[in-house]
Design a protein around this motif. Structure first.
Motif, PDB file in Angstrom:
ATOM      1  N   LYS A  80     -25.263 -23.038 -50.028  1.00  0.00           N
ATOM      2  CA  LYS A  80     -25.594 -23.916 -48.898  1.00  0.00           C
ATOM      3  C   LYS A  80     -27.099 -23.951 -48.660  1.00  0.00           C
ATOM      4  O   LYS A  80     -27.692 -25.032 -48.493  1.00  0.00           O
ATOM      5  CB  LYS A  80     -24.877 -23.448 -47.633  1.00  0.00           C
ATOM      6  N   ALA A  81     -27.712 -22.768 -48.621  1.00  0.00           N
ATOM      7  CA  ALA A  81     -29.147 -22.701 -48.361  1.00  0.00           C
ATOM      8  C   ALA A  81     -29.933 -23.366 -49.487  1.00  0.00           C
ATOM      9  O   ALA A  81     -30.912 -24.088 -49.236  1.00  0.00           O
ATOM     10  CB  ALA A  81     -29.574 -21.245 -48.199  1.00  0.00           C
ATOM     11  N   ARG A  82     -29.504 -23.152 -50.721  1.00  0.00           N
ATOM     12  CA  ARG A  82     -30.221 -23.758 -51.845  1.00  0.00           C
ATOM     13  C   ARG A  82     -30.168 -25.280 -51.770  1.00  0.00           C
ATOM     14  O   ARG A  82     -31.170 -25.971 -52.033  1.00  0.00           O
ATOM     15  CB  ARG A  82     -29.634 -23.257 -53.165  1.00  0.00           C
ATOM     16  N   LEU A  83     -29.014 -25.819 -51.404  1.00  0.00           N
ATOM     17  CA  LEU A  83     -28.870 -27.272 -51.299  1.00  0.00           C
ATOM     18  C   LEU A  83     -29.875 -27.846 -50.306  1.00  0.00           C
ATOM     19  O   LEU A  83     -30.540 -28.851 -50.579  1.00  0.00           O
ATOM     20  CB  LEU A  83     -27.441 -27.617 -50.866  1.00  0.00           C
ATOM     21  N   LEU A  84     -30.015 -27.205 -49.156  1.00  0.00           N
ATOM     22  CA  LEU A  84     -30.914 -27.712 -48.119  1.00  0.00           C
ATOM     23  C   LEU A  84     -32.374 -27.462 -48.473  1.00  0.00           C
ATOM     24  O   LEU A  84     -33.209 -28.379 -48.381  1.00  0.00           O
ATOM     25  CB  LEU A  84     -30.557 -27.067 -46.779  1.00  0.00           C
ATOM     26  N   TYR A  85     -32.704 -26.247 -48.882  1.00  0.00           N
ATOM     27  CA  TYR A  85     -34.095 -25.938 -49.214  1.00  0.00           C
ATOM     28  C   TYR A  85     -34.594 -26.757 -50.407  1.00  0.00           C
ATOM     29  O   TYR A  85     -35.747 -27.199 -50.429  1.00  0.00           O
ATOM     30  CB  TYR A  85     -34.275 -24.451 -49.485  1.00  0.00           C
TER      31      TYR A  85
ATOM     32  N   SER B 201     -34.717 -17.619 -44.502  1.00  0.00           N
ATOM     33  CA  SER B 201     -33.384 -17.297 -44.012  1.00  0.00           C
ATOM     34  C   SER B 201     -32.350 -18.229 -44.615  1.00  0.00           C
ATOM     35  O   SER B 201     -32.563 -19.434 -44.717  1.00  0.00           O
ATOM     36  CB  SER B 201     -33.351 -17.425 -42.491  1.00  0.00           C
ATOM     37  N   ARG B 202     -31.211 -17.663 -44.978  1.00  0.00           N
ATOM     38  CA  ARG B 202     -30.075 -18.479 -45.412  1.00  0.00           C
ATOM     39  C   ARG B 202     -29.294 -19.020 -44.228  1.00  0.00           C
ATOM     40  O   ARG B 202     -28.498 -19.943 -44.384  1.00  0.00           O
ATOM     41  CB  ARG B 202     -29.135 -17.644 -46.284  1.00  0.00           C
ATOM     42  N   MET B 203     -29.505 -18.438 -43.054  1.00  0.00           N
ATOM     43  CA  MET B 203     -28.713 -18.801 -41.880  1.00  0.00           C
ATOM     44  C   MET B 203     -29.409 -19.813 -40.987  1.00  0.00           C
ATOM     45  O   MET B 203     -28.773 -20.678 -40.401  1.00  0.00           O
ATOM     46  CB  MET B 203     -28.398 -17.545 -41.062  1.00  0.00           C
ATOM     47  N   ASN B 204     -30.733 -19.689 -40.829  1.00  0.00           N
ATOM     48  CA  ASN B 204     -31.486 -20.521 -39.900  1.00  0.00           C
ATOM     49  C   ASN B 204     -32.630 -21.186 -40.657  1.00  0.00           C
ATOM     50  O   ASN B 204     -33.559 -20.503 -41.101  1.00  0.00           O
ATOM     51  CB  ASN B 204     -32.039 -19.693 -38.742  1.00  0.00           C
TER      52      ASN B 204
ATOM     53  N   ILE C 196     -26.891 -22.586 -40.336  1.00  0.00           N
ATOM     54  CA  ILE C 196     -25.775 -22.832 -41.256  1.00  0.00           C
ATOM     55  C   ILE C 196     -25.027 -21.518 -41.498  1.00  0.00           C
ATOM     56  O   ILE C 196     -24.975 -20.998 -42.605  1.00  0.00           O
ATOM     57  CB  ILE C 196     -26.252 -23.490 -42.566  1.00  0.00           C
ATOM     58  N   TYR C 197     -24.436 -21.027 -40.432  1.00  0.00           N
ATOM     59  CA  TYR C 197     -23.728 -19.754 -40.473  1.00  0.00           C
ATOM     60  C   TYR C 197     -22.460 -19.855 -41.338  1.00  0.00           C
ATOM     61  O   TYR C 197     -22.136 -20.910 -41.885  1.00  0.00           O
ATOM     62  CB  TYR C 197     -23.369 -19.319 -39.059  1.00  0.00           C
TER      63      TYR C 197
ATOM     64  N   VAL D 148     -23.508 -29.177 -44.736  1.00  0.00           N
ATOM     65  CA  VAL D 148     -24.890 -29.161 -45.231  1.00  0.00           C
ATOM     66  C   VAL D 148     -25.151 -30.410 -46.068  1.00  0.00           C
ATOM     67  O   VAL D 148     -26.223 -31.023 -45.978  1.00  0.00           O
ATOM     68  CB  VAL D 148     -25.162 -27.885 -46.038  1.00  0.00           C
ATOM     69  N   ALA D 149     -24.179 -30.802 -46.861  1.00  0.00           N
ATOM     70  CA  ALA D 149     -24.333 -32.026 -47.663  1.00  0.00           C
ATOM     71  C   ALA D 149     -24.488 -33.245 -46.761  1.00  0.00           C
ATOM     72  O   ALA D 149     -25.294 -34.154 -47.045  1.00  0.00           O
ATOM     73  CB  ALA D 149     -23.137 -32.191 -48.591  1.00  0.00           C
ATOM     74  N   ALA D 150     -23.741 -33.282 -45.650  1.00  0.00           N
ATOM     75  CA  ALA D 150     -23.875 -34.398 -44.712  1.00  0.00           C
ATOM     76  C   ALA D 150     -25.271 -34.418 -44.099  1.00  0.00           C
ATOM     77  O   ALA D 150     -25.861 -35.499 -43.892  1.00  0.00           O
ATOM     78  CB  ALA D 150     -22.813 -34.293 -43.615  1.00  0.00           C
ATOM     79  N   LEU D 151     -25.830 -33.239 -43.808  1.00  0.00           N
ATOM     80  CA  LEU D 151     -27.182 -33.166 -43.273  1.00  0.00           C
ATOM     81  C   LEU D 151     -28.190 -33.661 -44.302  1.00  0.00           C
ATOM     82  O   LEU D 151     -29.090 -34.451 -43.971  1.00  0.00           O
ATOM     83  CB  LEU D 151     -27.511 -31.728 -42.863  1.00  0.00           C
ATOM     84  N   VAL D 152     -28.064 -33.226 -45.540  1.00  0.00           N
ATOM     85  CA  VAL D 152     -28.994 -33.666 -46.584  1.00  0.00           C
ATOM     86  C   VAL D 152     -28.914 -35.179 -46.773  1.00  0.00           C
ATOM     87  O   VAL D 152     -29.941 -35.860 -46.922  1.00  0.00           O
ATOM     88  CB  VAL D 152     -28.724 -32.911 -47.897  1.00  0.00           C
TER      89      VAL D 152
END
Length: 365
Positions: free
Chosen positions: A275-280, A299-302, A341-342, A350-354
């Motif tokens: 999840k974090a990799r997708l967003l970052y 952070s992977r969470m925030n 993204i807890y 996360v995909a919807a956010l991206v």
């Protein structure tokens, strides 16, 4: 209205499966003829709920036998006072590593009860990193060393459990505020003297505070420590010295069971990495947004991020709400945006956010 993607830093999203189970059991828990909120905390029904919750948490984190699990109240902010009142003992100094807003608040509160030595600080970096362990300057005989292993506001996370043996100080107990990333990754509990966290980010509803403390640290409380906050008293009473936050413990127990069904903490860590990799990866490849945290300490969470044209902030948040993406506004102390993204946030969210980030950038870039 269908459920939204909730990126709140806390109180935060809970697994939908857990919420549905709690709804089904609201009026009648397992044939008890009453809901959990109505039960006596000393009755056999609730005692079984609390005991199962503790057993599941111990299993998930592989908590050693010589550690006590306490269910307390007051949140992480209260623990900032409760910890020095319990752990300073006959010593007068505690060491603190500062990595952002929450560790700074923790040190300020502890200074009301004893001397605080700043072992290390990331202030010079603008709170975008974690000082390397070899640079930490511990005092001669500290009662403990305090770290906040994930800064919810700044989005800085320790890459690994601090190992004070590397600097020849293995005897110093490490106290860690893990409020916003506990159960999101595998940890070695034995590296810490005490771990604590508010539940409202990755465990359950607000009102419950988890404390995991090594037994040899019990019994050191100051005579000024309120009895209900004396770890030894709480441990000896099985977290029932006073009425605990019963419903929050029940929901936390459901979350622990949900985590076990997902494959445990290691499986959740793999999901969280993805999840974090997708967003970052998207943020790093964009010339419209930016993340300012040292990649080693992200952070992977925030995940805080900024629009390079901050005049578009309001339009961004309005569009996000219309797209069903909520609670993306950054903390008032740092501005910008933040996506939390807890564990309960699936990769689809996360995909919807991206997708929205891409759409907004294309429209306004």
């Amino acid at each position: 209205m269908s459920r939204v993607w909730n990126f709140s830093a806390g109180p935060a999203a809970l697994p939908e499966e857990v919420l549905r189970q709690a709804a089904e059991e609201m009026l009648d828990w397992h044939g008890a003829g009453m809901g959990v909120m109505e039960m006596s905390h000393r009755g056999k029904e609730f005692i079984s709920i609390a005991e199962q919750a503790e057993a599941d948490l111990r299993e998930l984190l592989a908590v050693p036998a010589d550690y006590r699990v306490l269910f307390m109240q007051g949140g992480a902010i209260a623990e900032n006072a409760i910890i020095p009142l319990n752990l300073l003992g006959e010593r007068d100094t505690a060491d603190y590593v500062l990595t952002g807003s929450w560790s700074v608040k923790s040190a300020k509160e502890a200074a009301r009860y004893g001397k605080v030595n700043l072992a290390a600080s990331a202030e010079a970096s603008g709170w975008t990193s974690v000082p390397v362990l070899e640079s930490w300057q511990l005092s001669a005989d500290p009662a403990y060393l305090f770290v906040c292993t994930n800064e919810t506001i700044g989005g800085v996370e320790y890459a690994a459990d601090p190992d004070l043996a590397r600097i020849g100080r293995a005897e110093v107990p490490v106290v860690a505020d893990m409020s916003s990333h506990i159960l999101s990754r595998v940890i070695d509990v034995s590296r810490y003297g005490l771990i604590f966290g508010g539940a409202q980010k990755n465990i359950g509803p607000a009102g419950l505070t988890i404390v995991i403390v090594r037994e040899d640290l019990l019994g050191r409380a100051s005579p000024h420590c309120p009895t209900a906050f004396d770890y030894k008293t709480v441990a000896e009473a099985g977290s029932m010295y006073n009425t605990p936050p019963t419903y929050a413990i029940y929901i936390a127990g459901l979350v622990f069971q949900w985590l076990k069904r997902q494959g445990g903490v290691a499986a959740m860590e793999a999901r969280n990495i993805a999840k974090a990799r997708l967003l970052y990866d998207y943020l790093d490849g964009s010339d419209f947004y930016e993340n300012r945290i040292d990649p080693v300490c992200r952070s992977r969470m925030n995940v805080p991020f900024f629009l390079k044209n901050e005049a578009l902030n309001d339009a961004f948040l309005t569009g996000a709400r219309e797209a069903g993406l909520l609670q993306l506004k950054g903390h008032k102390s740092v501005g910008g945006m933040r996506a939390s993204i807890y564990n309960a946030m699936p990769i689809e969210g996360v995909a919807a956010l991206v997708d929205y980030l891409k759409t907004f950038a294309a429209r306004h870039g």
